[in-house]
Design an enzyme around this catalytic site. Sequence first.
Site, PDB file in Angstrom:
ATOM      1  N   ASN A 104       0.811  -1.346  -0.130  1.00 24.34           N
ATOM      2  CA  ASN A 104      -0.084  -0.025  -0.064  1.00 24.34           C
ATOM      3  C   ASN A 104       0.742   1.353   0.035  1.00 24.34           C
ATOM      4  OD1 ASN A 104       0.648  -0.719   2.576  1.00 24.34           O
ATOM      5  ND2 ASN A 104      -0.960   0.275   3.632  1.00 24.34           N
ATOM      6  N   HIS A 106      -5.485  -9.480   4.981  1.00 20.04           N
ATOM      7  CA  HIS A 106      -6.016  -8.284   6.037  1.00 20.04           C
ATOM      8  C   HIS A 106      -7.657  -8.473   6.177  1.00 20.04           C
ATOM      9  CE1 HIS A 106      -6.058  -4.340   8.254  1.00 20.04           C
ATOM     10  NE2 HIS A 106      -7.446  -4.839   8.125  1.00 20.04           N
ATOM     11  N   HIS A 121      -2.367 -10.022  11.516  1.00 16.36           N
ATOM     12  CA  HIS A 121      -2.620  -9.410  12.637  1.00 16.36           C
ATOM     13  C   HIS A 121      -3.785  -9.950  13.196  1.00 16.36           C
ATOM     14  CE1 HIS A 121      -4.198  -7.352   9.630  1.00 16.36           C
ATOM     15  NE2 HIS A 121      -3.270  -6.430   9.399  1.00 16.36           N
ATOM     16  N   ASP A 174       3.936  -5.465  12.000  1.00  9.64           N
ATOM     17  CA  ASP A 174       2.814  -4.653  11.185  1.00  9.64           C
ATOM     18  C   ASP A 174       3.295  -3.010  11.399  1.00  9.64           C
ATOM     19  OD1 ASP A 174       0.717  -3.522   9.862  1.00  9.64           O
ATOM     20  OD2 ASP A 174      -0.763  -3.875  11.224  1.00  9.64           O
TER      21      ASP A 174
HETATM   22  O1  DOR Z   1      -3.171  -0.133  11.122  1.00 10.93           O
HETATM   23  C1  DOR Z   1      -2.977  -0.351  10.144  1.00 10.93           C
HETATM   24  N1  DOR Z   1      -2.025   0.557   9.273  1.00 10.93           N
HETATM   25  N2  DOR Z   1      -3.425  -1.428   9.579  1.00 10.93           N
HETATM   26  C2  DOR Z   1      -3.225  -1.943   8.089  1.00 10.93           C
HETATM   27  O2  DOR Z   1      -3.637  -2.707   7.816  1.00 10.93           O
HETATM   28  C3  DOR Z   1      -2.516  -0.756   7.309  1.00 10.93           C
HETATM   29  C4  DOR Z   1      -1.634  -0.019   8.068  1.00 10.93           C
HETATM   30  C5  DOR Z   1      -0.864   1.249   7.548  1.00 10.93           C
HETATM   31  O3  DOR Z   1      -0.469   0.959   6.335  1.00 10.93           O
HETATM   32  O4  DOR Z   1      -0.915   2.389   7.895  1.00 10.93           O
END
Ligand code: DOR
Length: 444
Positions: A96, A181, A234, A305
């Site tokens: 991402n 996810h 997670h 994470d």
């Molecule tokens: O809290 C999160 N932040 N969960 C995710 O799945 C993505 C991540 C992010 O990229 O900031």
Amino acid sequence: MAKTFDLVVKGGTLVNHSGIGKADIGVQDGKIARIGSIDNADAGETIDVTGLHVLPGVIDSQVHFREPGAEHKETLATGSRAAVLGGVTAVFEMPNTDPLTTNAEALADKVARGRSGMFCDFAFYVGATRENITELPDLERLEGAAGIKVFIGSSTGNLLVDDEESLSRILAVISRRAAFHSEDEARLIAREGIRRHGDPTSHTEWRDPQAALIATEQLLRLAHEHGKRVHLLHISTGEEMKLLAAHKDVASVELTPQHLTLTSDEAYASLGNKAQMNPPLRDASHQEILWWGLHQGIADVLGSDHAPHTLEEKAEPYPASHSGMPGVQTLVPIMLDHVNAGRLTLERFIDLTSHGPQRIFGIACKGRVACGYDADFTIVDLKTRRTIEDEWIASVCGWTPFAGRTVTGWPRGTIIRGRRVMWEDEIIGQSGGEPVRFLEALSA
Ligand code: DOR
């Protein structure tokens, strides 16, 4: 004549598949060449690790390093500096970013950036979209690909595949284990009104255990239908952990240090928006079952994470505040503190951080201290007592949810393919990261 090694790691207590015991390690050409007592060897370098424990290199199989596109939060260089300062030797990074890692060009770009600037070894997940499904079988085999990542529920960024038909098509075409996810998007949308402006505690109410369970049930059903392996990132709820115990043929499970260490009530009270992440922190009743799943062997790996956001982004009034917290640098000390408190054994720790990733992702020549494997070592002092401080954090974001926490157990050195990369809080030398190789893509 004495055997020649490039490096001998001498006098430490080795933790590996044989258990825990005194052993020296001889390294040649970046690979482990001998384990046992090594005396009178002709070694280019000898590192005396008397009094320390030598663990297989810790693999953090879920980090977000933000490059390209959000370098104000993190870069591949800074995130990997944080990794090696925390004793982590390899990371799997998430898609991402901006542009998204959803095609061969974007993946090759990250691999090139990794080679030129990362301090630890690396692999990058390729994000699935509705548009790239037919390309996934090729993409998952490319050099540096950790596999396919699917966001079934939306989080940071706009990667999302929330319809069953597309999920089914993805599972039909891929062959490697894919990572998910797992939160149900329809339920998240239907319940958005539950969020209270300025109140991050409502994050946990909104993204409730049921949202996670619905998506995980659906995913497990599809995995069985297609006979494919799925990796549940997670896991945060007791209901999912109990369910996953019945699906170990298809499902592997990740736990995060934050879900094992922080509970929602206490964390929101002390950290406010900093505690906001997806899936959210839960109450102690869920955390107890996560630990049960760890002890029962249902959990396969730990991932941090690591999801850095700036303090300004975290301080926006909820729900505009960004979800996620950094963690790659604190994974080892936080979990060693749990080891010292008797919550898990050192053997189980290395099972989760090295043997587990090697086993479930089929990593070639990493994740074990065994002859022929890469000489990746996380060297720790189990007795060091130290307080985690924001100032220690190398991530661009410059903060940690664990600031002020005093832990027992600290990473003292990070050795990657026989090269000392971190020693006593100092990074040594230039970046030298290489792509992790996988058994299912050896020709990549
Ligand atoms: O809290 C999160 N932040 N969960 C995710 O799945 C993505 C991540 C992010 O990229 O900031």
